[in-house]
Design a protein around this motif. Structure first.
Motif, PDB file in Angstrom:
ATOM      1  N   LEU A   1      14.450 -36.391  29.542  1.00 51.73           N
ATOM      2  CA  LEU A   1      15.565 -35.949  30.516  1.00 51.73           C
ATOM      3  C   LEU A   1      16.808 -36.634  30.248  1.00 51.73           C
ATOM      4  CD1 LEU A   1      16.139 -34.508  33.392  1.00 51.73           C
ATOM      5  CD2 LEU A   1      15.441 -36.671  34.671  1.00 51.73           C
ATOM      6  N   ALA A   2      16.800 -37.667  29.831  1.00 56.27           N
ATOM      7  CA  ALA A   2      18.148 -38.444  29.471  1.00 56.27           C
ATOM      8  C   ALA A   2      18.731 -37.784  28.312  1.00 56.27           C
ATOM      9  CB  ALA A   2      17.928 -40.061  29.412  1.00 56.27           C
ATOM     10  N   VAL A   3      18.105 -37.724  27.451  1.00 57.28           N
ATOM     11  CA  VAL A   3      18.502 -36.614  26.072  1.00 57.28           C
ATOM     12  C   VAL A   3      19.185 -35.287  26.641  1.00 57.28           C
ATOM     13  CG1 VAL A   3      17.931 -35.950  24.082  1.00 57.28           C
ATOM     14  CG2 VAL A   3      17.244 -38.124  24.451  1.00 57.28           C
ATOM     15  N   GLY A   4      18.322 -34.590  27.347  1.00 62.46           N
ATOM     16  CA  GLY A   4      19.206 -33.556  27.618  1.00 62.46           C
ATOM     17  C   GLY A   4      19.991 -33.455  28.471  1.00 62.46           C
ATOM     18  N   SER A   5      20.328 -34.495  29.470  1.00 64.84           N
ATOM     19  CA  SER A   5      21.485 -34.653  30.332  1.00 64.84           C
ATOM     20  C   SER A   5      22.666 -35.088  29.126  1.00 64.84           C
ATOM     21  CB  SER A   5      21.257 -35.648  31.275  1.00 64.84           C
ATOM     22  OG  SER A   5      20.122 -35.193  32.301  1.00 64.84           O
ATOM     23  N   ALA A   6      22.493 -35.895  28.486  1.00 66.82           N
ATOM     24  CA  ALA A   6      23.544 -36.324  27.665  1.00 66.82           C
ATOM     25  C   ALA A   6      23.986 -35.130  26.854  1.00 66.82           C
ATOM     26  CB  ALA A   6      23.131 -37.558  26.771  1.00 66.82           C
ATOM     27  N   ILE A   7      23.024 -34.291  26.374  1.00 63.35           N
ATOM     28  CA  ILE A   7      23.601 -33.169  25.490  1.00 63.35           C
ATOM     29  C   ILE A   7      24.431 -32.401  26.346  1.00 63.35           C
ATOM     30  CG2 ILE A   7      22.750 -31.110  24.299  1.00 63.35           C
ATOM     31  CD1 ILE A   7      20.365 -32.746  23.171  1.00 63.35           C
ATOM     32  N   SER A   8      23.758 -31.998  27.557  1.00 63.22           N
ATOM     33  CA  SER A   8      24.733 -31.309  28.543  1.00 63.22           C
ATOM     34  C   SER A   8      25.922 -31.663  28.778  1.00 63.22           C
ATOM     35  CB  SER A   8      23.724 -31.128  29.828  1.00 63.22           C
ATOM     36  OG  SER A   8      22.600 -30.358  29.437  1.00 63.22           O
ATOM     37  N   ALA A   9      25.775 -33.083  29.118  1.00 61.00           N
ATOM     38  CA  ALA A   9      27.366 -33.760  29.398  1.00 61.00           C
ATOM     39  C   ALA A   9      28.175 -33.628  28.196  1.00 61.00           C
ATOM     40  CB  ALA A   9      27.040 -35.220  29.906  1.00 61.00           C
ATOM     41  N   LEU A  10      27.758 -33.721  26.931  1.00 54.94           N
ATOM     42  CA  LEU A  10      28.797 -33.532  25.756  1.00 54.94           C
ATOM     43  C   LEU A  10      29.156 -32.189  25.470  1.00 54.94           C
ATOM     44  CD1 LEU A  10      27.099 -36.366  23.603  1.00 54.94           C
ATOM     45  CD2 LEU A  10      29.154 -36.514  25.034  1.00 54.94           C
ATOM     46  N   ALA A  11      28.430 -31.084  26.065  1.00 54.34           N
ATOM     47  CA  ALA A  11      28.643 -29.881  25.550  1.00 54.34           C
ATOM     48  C   ALA A  11      30.244 -29.469  26.023  1.00 54.34           C
ATOM     49  CB  ALA A  11      27.792 -28.929  26.242  1.00 54.34           C
ATOM     50  N   PRO A  12      30.866 -28.803  25.122  1.00 51.50           N
ATOM     51  CA  PRO A  12      32.497 -28.309  25.550  1.00 51.50           C
ATOM     52  C   PRO A  12      32.521 -27.259  26.418  1.00 51.50           C
ATOM     53  CG  PRO A  12      31.634 -27.719  23.319  1.00 51.50           C
ATOM     54  CD  PRO A  12      30.861 -28.415  23.687  1.00 51.50           C
ATOM     55  N   ASN A  13      31.469 -26.177  26.569  1.00 54.25           N
ATOM     56  CA  ASN A  13      31.561 -25.250  27.423  1.00 54.25           C
ATOM     57  C   ASN A  13      29.811 -24.950  27.700  1.00 54.25           C
ATOM     58  OD1 ASN A  13      30.724 -23.838  25.078  1.00 54.25           O
ATOM     59  ND2 ASN A  13      32.768 -23.176  24.882  1.00 54.25           N
ATOM     60  N   ILE A  14      29.943 -23.915  28.355  1.00 52.58           N
ATOM     61  CA  ILE A  14      28.357 -23.744  28.984  1.00 52.58           C
ATOM     62  C   ILE A  14      27.855 -22.639  27.919  1.00 52.58           C
ATOM     63  CG2 ILE A  14      29.046 -21.595  30.234  1.00 52.58           C
ATOM     64  CD1 ILE A  14      27.291 -22.720  32.171  1.00 52.58           C
ATOM     65  N   GLU A  15      28.535 -22.133  27.175  1.00 53.14           N
ATOM     66  CA  GLU A  15      27.964 -21.032  26.080  1.00 53.14           C
ATOM     67  C   GLU A  15      27.247 -21.889  24.890  1.00 53.14           C
ATOM     68  OE1 GLU A  15      30.954 -18.859  24.440  1.00 53.14           O
ATOM     69  OE2 GLU A  15      31.575 -17.864  26.417  1.00 53.14           O
ATOM     70  N   LEU A  16      26.232 -21.361  24.480  1.00 51.75           N
ATOM     71  CA  LEU A  16      25.615 -21.851  23.395  1.00 51.75           C
ATOM     72  C   LEU A  16      26.111 -21.173  22.179  1.00 51.75           C
ATOM     73  CD1 LEU A  16      21.503 -21.704  24.563  1.00 51.75           C
ATOM     74  CD2 LEU A  16      23.226 -23.893  24.472  1.00 51.75           C
ATOM     75  N   ARG A  17      26.318 -22.239  21.233  1.00 59.52           N
ATOM     76  CA  ARG A  17      27.058 -21.886  19.936  1.00 59.52           C
ATOM     77  C   ARG A  17      26.361 -22.255  18.785  1.00 59.52           C
ATOM     78  NH1 ARG A  17      33.536 -21.477  20.966  1.00 59.52           N
ATOM     79  NH2 ARG A  17      33.493 -20.325  22.863  1.00 59.52           N
ATOM     80  N   PHE A  18      25.919 -21.335  17.777  1.00 63.68           N
ATOM     81  CA  PHE A  18      25.109 -21.819  16.723  1.00 63.68           C
ATOM     82  C   PHE A  18      25.825 -21.460  15.604  1.00 63.68           C
ATOM     83  CE2 PHE A  18      21.834 -21.025  19.880  1.00 63.68           C
ATOM     84  CZ  PHE A  18      21.139 -22.099  19.947  1.00 63.68           C
TER      85      PHE A  18
END
Length: 50
Positions: free
Chosen positions: A31-48
Motif C-alpha cells: 500500500l505504501a509503495v502504491g501510494s508513493a507511486i501515485s503521489a509522484l505521478a505527474p498526471n492521471i494518465e498512464l504513460r509507457f
C-alpha cells in the motif's frame, strides 16, 4: 480504503503461510509503495515509453 483492502486480500495467502504479522507488514508495504507511486505521478494518465 479500497487500496488497502485489495492489497490485504492479495497478501492473505502470504500471511497464512508466513504468519499474520508478516502478511500485514507485506500488505502495508504494498500500500505504501502504491501510494508513493501515485503521489509522484505527474498526471492521471498512464504513460509507457514507446
Amino acid at each position: 480504503m479500497t487500496a488497502f483492502l485489495l492489497s490485504a486480500s492479495a497478501f492473505t495467502p502470504l500471511g497464512d503461510h508466513l504468519g499474520e504479522e508478516r502478511g500485514l507488514v507485506a500488505s502495508l508495504l504494498a500500500l505504501a509503495v502504491g501510494s508513493a507511486i501515485s503521489a509522484l505521478a505527474p498526471n492521471i494518465e498512464l504513460r509507457f515509453p514507446s
